[in-house]
Write a protein that holds these residues in place. Structure first.
Motif, PDB file in Angstrom:
ATOM      1  N   UNK A 160      12.009   5.895 -12.873  1.00  0.00           N
ATOM      2  CA  UNK A 160      11.798   7.318 -13.150  1.00  0.00           C
ATOM      3  C   UNK A 160      12.954   7.806 -14.009  1.00  0.00           C
ATOM      4  N   UNK A 161      12.654   8.271 -15.204  1.00  0.00           N
ATOM      5  CA  UNK A 161      13.701   8.861 -16.041  1.00  0.00           C
ATOM      6  C   UNK A 161      13.490  10.365 -16.106  1.00  0.00           C
ATOM      7  N   UNK A 162      14.542  11.109 -15.719  1.00  0.00           N
ATOM      8  CA  UNK A 162      14.430  12.564 -15.625  1.00  0.00           C
ATOM      9  C   UNK A 162      14.624  13.205 -16.995  1.00  0.00           C
ATOM     10  N   UNK A 163      15.346  12.520 -17.876  1.00  0.00           N
ATOM     11  CA  UNK A 163      15.478  13.018 -19.249  1.00  0.00           C
ATOM     12  C   UNK A 163      16.459  14.158 -19.442  1.00  0.00           C
ATOM     13  N   UNK A 164      17.364  14.339 -18.460  1.00  0.00           N
ATOM     14  CA  UNK A 164      18.270  15.491 -18.564  1.00  0.00           C
ATOM     15  C   UNK A 164      19.740  15.098 -18.723  1.00  0.00           C
ATOM     16  N   UNK A 165      20.145  13.949 -18.173  1.00  0.00           N
ATOM     17  CA  UNK A 165      21.568  13.605 -18.198  1.00  0.00           C
ATOM     18  C   UNK A 165      21.760  12.116 -18.042  1.00  0.00           C
ATOM     19  N   UNK A 166      22.919  11.717 -17.475  1.00  0.00           N
ATOM     20  CA  UNK A 166      23.187  10.286 -17.341  1.00  0.00           C
ATOM     21  C   UNK A 166      23.356   9.868 -15.878  1.00  0.00           C
ATOM     22  N   UNK A 167      22.997  10.743 -14.940  1.00  0.00           N
ATOM     23  CA  UNK A 167      23.093  10.387 -13.527  1.00  0.00           C
ATOM     24  C   UNK A 167      22.051   9.353 -13.148  1.00  0.00           C
ATOM     25  N   UNK A 168      22.458   8.362 -12.368  1.00  0.00           N
ATOM     26  CA  UNK A 168      21.489   7.341 -11.956  1.00  0.00           C
ATOM     27  C   UNK A 168      21.751   6.874 -10.538  1.00  0.00           C
ATOM     28  N   UNK A 169      20.722   6.327  -9.910  1.00  0.00           N
ATOM     29  CA  UNK A 169      20.833   5.799  -8.550  1.00  0.00           C
ATOM     30  C   UNK A 169      19.637   4.902  -8.300  1.00  0.00           C
ATOM     31  N   UNK A 170      19.827   3.964  -7.387  1.00  0.00           N
ATOM     32  CA  UNK A 170      18.708   3.120  -6.968  1.00  0.00           C
ATOM     33  C   UNK A 170      18.565   3.265  -5.462  1.00  0.00           C
ATOM     34  N   UNK A 171      17.346   3.478  -5.009  1.00  0.00           N
ATOM     35  CA  UNK A 171      17.097   3.557  -3.573  1.00  0.00           C
ATOM     36  C   UNK A 171      15.982   2.572  -3.225  1.00  0.00           C
ATOM     37  N   UNK A 172      15.915   2.231  -1.962  1.00  0.00           N
ATOM     38  CA  UNK A 172      14.955   1.219  -1.522  1.00  0.00           C
ATOM     39  C   UNK A 172      14.162   1.722  -0.325  1.00  0.00           C
ATOM     40  N   UNK A 173      12.892   1.416  -0.321  1.00  0.00           N
ATOM     41  CA  UNK A 173      12.051   1.782   0.811  1.00  0.00           C
ATOM     42  C   UNK A 173      10.912   0.780   0.922  1.00  0.00           C
ATOM     43  N   UNK A 174       9.980   1.062   1.845  1.00  0.00           N
ATOM     44  CA  UNK A 174       8.835   0.179   2.023  1.00  0.00           C
ATOM     45  C   UNK A 174       7.581   1.044   1.995  1.00  0.00           C
ATOM     46  N   UNK A 175       6.418   0.405   1.995  1.00  0.00           N
ATOM     47  CA  UNK A 175       5.180   1.177   1.975  1.00  0.00           C
ATOM     48  C   UNK A 175       4.849   1.693   3.385  1.00  0.00           C
ATOM     49  N   UNK A 176       3.919   2.630   3.452  1.00  0.00           N
ATOM     50  CA  UNK A 176       3.506   3.233   4.735  1.00  0.00           C
ATOM     51  C   UNK A 176       2.101   2.746   5.042  1.00  0.00           C
ATOM     52  N   UNK A 177       1.978   1.991   6.114  1.00  0.00           N
ATOM     53  CA  UNK A 177       0.722   1.291   6.391  1.00  0.00           C
ATOM     54  C   UNK A 177       0.184   1.613   7.783  1.00  0.00           C
ATOM     55  N   UNK A 178      -1.001   1.089   8.038  1.00  0.00           N
ATOM     56  CA  UNK A 178      -1.567   1.201   9.388  1.00  0.00           C
ATOM     57  C   UNK A 178      -0.629   0.605  10.423  1.00  0.00           C
ATOM     58  N   UNK A 179       0.133  -0.407  10.025  1.00  0.00           N
ATOM     59  CA  UNK A 179       1.063  -1.055  10.952  1.00  0.00           C
ATOM     60  C   UNK A 179       2.073  -0.068  11.512  1.00  0.00           C
ATOM     61  N   UNK A 180       2.591   0.842  10.649  1.00  0.00           N
ATOM     62  CA  UNK A 180       3.560   1.849  11.112  1.00  0.00           C
ATOM     63  C   UNK A 180       2.945   2.728  12.199  1.00  0.00           C
ATOM     64  N   UNK A 181       1.710   3.155  11.969  1.00  0.00           N
ATOM     65  CA  UNK A 181       1.028   4.012  12.953  1.00  0.00           C
ATOM     66  C   UNK A 181       0.842   3.251  14.262  1.00  0.00           C
ATOM     67  N   UNK A 182       0.372   2.020  14.164  1.00  0.00           N
ATOM     68  CA  UNK A 182       0.120   1.241  15.387  1.00  0.00           C
ATOM     69  C   UNK A 182       1.407   1.056  16.184  1.00  0.00           C
ATOM     70  N   UNK A 183       2.497   0.722  15.510  1.00  0.00           N
ATOM     71  CA  UNK A 183       3.767   0.488  16.203  1.00  0.00           C
ATOM     72  C   UNK A 183       4.258   1.766  16.884  1.00  0.00           C
ATOM     73  N   UNK A 184       4.157   2.900  16.180  1.00  0.00           N
ATOM     74  CA  UNK A 184       4.809   4.111  16.666  1.00  0.00           C
ATOM     75  C   UNK A 184       3.939   5.043  17.495  1.00  0.00           C
ATOM     76  N   UNK A 185       2.628   4.834  17.450  1.00  0.00           N
ATOM     77  CA  UNK A 185       1.768   5.656  18.306  1.00  0.00           C
ATOM     78  C   UNK A 185       1.742   5.074  19.707  1.00  0.00           C
ATOM     79  N   UNK A 186       2.366   3.942  19.898  1.00  0.00           N
ATOM     80  CA  UNK A 186       2.260   3.291  21.196  1.00  0.00           C
ATOM     81  C   UNK A 186       3.542   2.551  21.532  1.00  0.00           C
ATOM     82  N   UNK A 187       4.720   3.198  21.272  1.00  0.00           N
ATOM     83  CA  UNK A 187       5.988   2.513  21.447  1.00  0.00           C
ATOM     84  C   UNK A 187       6.484   2.555  22.886  1.00  0.00           C
TER      85      UNK A 187
END
Lengths: 394, 394
Positions: free
Chosen positions: A365-392
């Motif tokens: 993603x380039x914002x087009x305004x300056x020279x600030x940059x960062x990298x972040x990491x995440x994962x997708x949101x799936x049925x697995x997340x719901x199954x794990x957390x609706x019944x923890x």
């Protein structure tokens, strides 16, 4: 995994839950071991976190105890009692100050840690055989689906020093200071204040740049222990020979550990790297990146292998940071899909579709305004997340 | 639903998507109709939103056009062209200023609204029969599973005035100013500035207090039209007779519409009301409430009918607002589960379990610091949300 001289590891069964696995980790450190740490910004933190903060002021550690299966968070004075009992028991065993004992607990919130189980578990640990890093990584885990460790080495002058890290965590991950429970061990000699400085710096671009579900744990803690057994000239600042190499190796271990947490994100099927460039500052880029990484609509689109970049536009727009719709550019993998606020006309969807079918997704993603940059990491949101957390809890 | 004198409704098929349903709404207003509006704070807003903001400055409306199936957001100058073509066509048809024509579009982001389809659809609408509010509510919807409308009436002096509202929206809901597309119509005579004041006030405690998935749409718009055909003495301030009654009825319609959006939240199975008390201010209470309402871990716990109040503690702690773990109290339905930072010893889980099995969930959180309070509304996070959003565009 190499051993770290001056760090002796043992695990035992305290049986904090109805299970037949090791759930208590006990690590002894050589006298004079330096310690540094970063902890959660969650206001409702656990007694363990409060005690860590207090003890970090001394800068020295003789022991680490990690309990898995019960976080002891939101348990008031009874939770505090249990942690103090543990530090007293270890201090008596080692003949050290209670303030040199660090305790972490992870698991369900709101149930006081049973003091009797902790005491019996610790006693068993004192008498147990020395174990491996794999055993430690297994024992600190809860809903983790695999044990997580990382290593690196650096030359400090003529001395080779080793760094080992282990970490647990797969949900309630949006570190605002640290993530879940992570421990880093090195045989390097490093002054506590400098170790703290290095850990805070590494933390800013590793643990603080990952998110699984935007929820910040009440127990987040990362501690670094430096035993000094490598006998290098102690590192006290960046002016010292080898400080840069050590800092780089420490950062490398933190980054590896942070990525492992995301890869084991609850229900995760894809690892997503979001690189934001052209922001007005690095911090602004990080905030925009996290807004994208925390968007349920972006995460479900990736789960569905759908190049729905409109949702990325939405997330940039809601981040509360400077942005200009008509300068925004977005790419998936190596393929630009939007340039300067307009869809790329007739772009070839084939490489984008192929990229999204993979397990390593790159969003630019380039914002087009300056020279600030960062990298972040995440994962997708799936049925697995719901199954794990609706019944923890049940 | 009562009719609103001075508002004439028609719908037509512009066929913005491959479907055989009406997707263009056209409503004509009597000369002199006052208009007020609130729009999204998403920086990457659509051309429609920009035009709405410009036209609201005039305070008068003669027509409203709503396109469903294509949001026209992030489409640059081509998107702007299409909106201006629509306002010109309507202005020519009615003989009014283009600035008295309001346009909204909702649907997929990043595809320019096809001008030819809009023009043909509008032409068909001009010649169509007058339709019902039900037809309007059906026609503005996209992923909505039911049509949403609300009504109220008020006595302004001796004159009874009617208020009707329709709304669409079920995902990308975390209004920071307004929510998705909502339209309110009244036959009351109200000065534009006062109508704007009343709408902003109602918005703050209704649309701005709901969330489905924490994602703020690029198209959020709520417009209120007052035709004046009830012939009451025009309302210009709270000093006027009937102003309080009108404000209360308007608030009532906004609240009903906001609740309907949450009830139709993507994948929602439960409607959750979160009442926060004892915060340091009302705004602080609202932020804490939204942190709870946006927590994926809280929302999945409710989906799993699990009284996992530890996750509520976590969400309070991450809200960034003043809180004290040891003063926090939490209840489900009428049952306290935690008081002053400690679990209620041996509390009866039976009524809590029964409450969580229902479809209307009430969570009470007392911060224990002040007198600030707020109520926010959300829904649970279920497999249905993942299914809908992992496969929306394809």
């Amino acid at each position: 995994m190499p051993e770290i001289a001056g760090a002796t590891k043992r695990v035992a069964k305290a049986r904090y839950k109805e299970w037949d696995r090791c759930d208590l980790t006990y690590i002894e450190f050589a006298t004079g071991t330096a310690v540094a740490g970063v902890t959660t910004r969650n206001i409702c933190c656990s007694s363990e976190v409060e005690l860590c903060r207090d003890n970090l002021k001394g800068g020295r550690a003789r022991a680490l105890v990690v309990n898995a299966g019960n976080s002891n968070a939101f348990t008031g004075y009874r939770g505090r009692d249990a942690v103090e009992a543990i530090t007293r028991q270890v201090a008596a065993h080692l003949g050290c100050a209670a303030t040199e004992v660090f305790v972490s607990s992870t698991g369900v919130i709101g149930v006081p840690l049973p003091k009797d189980k902790a005491e019996a578990g610790l006693k068993a640990a004192f008498g147990a055989s020395v174990c491996s890093w794999q055993d430690v990584a297994d024992t600190i885990g809860t809903t983790d689906t695999f044990a997580k460790g990382a290593k690196a080495s650096a030359m400090v002058g003529d001395t080779r020093v080793e760094i080992i890290g282990v970490i647990k965590g797969s949900g309630m991950i949006a570190p605002d200071m640290a993530t879940m429970l992570g421990y880093i061990f090195t045989d390097a000699a490093v002054e506590p204040a400098f170790l703290q400085q290095l850990l805070v710096e590494a933390n800013g671009s590793t643990f603080n740049c990952i998110t699984v579900d935007s929820d910040t744990s009440t127990s987040d803690t990362v501690l670094a222990f430096a035993t000094g057994k490598a006998d290098n000239t102690p590192l006290a600042s960046f002016n010292d020979v080898g400080a840069d190499a050590f800092a780089s190796a420490l950062h490398d271990v933190c980054r590896q550990l942070a990525h492992l947490v995301v890869r084991d994100g609850e229900g995760a099927q894809k690892f997503i790297e979001i690189s934001v460039t052209g922001a007005v500052s690095d911090e602004s880029a990080r905030r925009i990146g996290l807004a994208i990484a925390n968007s349920p609509l972006v995460k479900t689109a990736i789960a569905g292998e759908d190049a729905n970049w409109g949702r990325i536009v939405m997330a940039v727009g809601k981040a509360g940071e400077p942005a200009d719709r008509d300068r925004l550019s977005i790419s998936f993998g190596a393929t630009p899909v939007a340039l300067n606020g307009l869809p790329v006309e007739g772009f070839d969807e084939t490489p984008v579709t192929a990229h999204l079918k993979g397990q390593e997704i790159q969003i630019g993603v380039d914002i087009g305004l300056g020279s600030g940059h960062a990298t972040v990491w995440t994962c997708d949101l799936t049925h697995g997340y719901i199954s794990i957390n609706a019944d923890y809890r049940s």
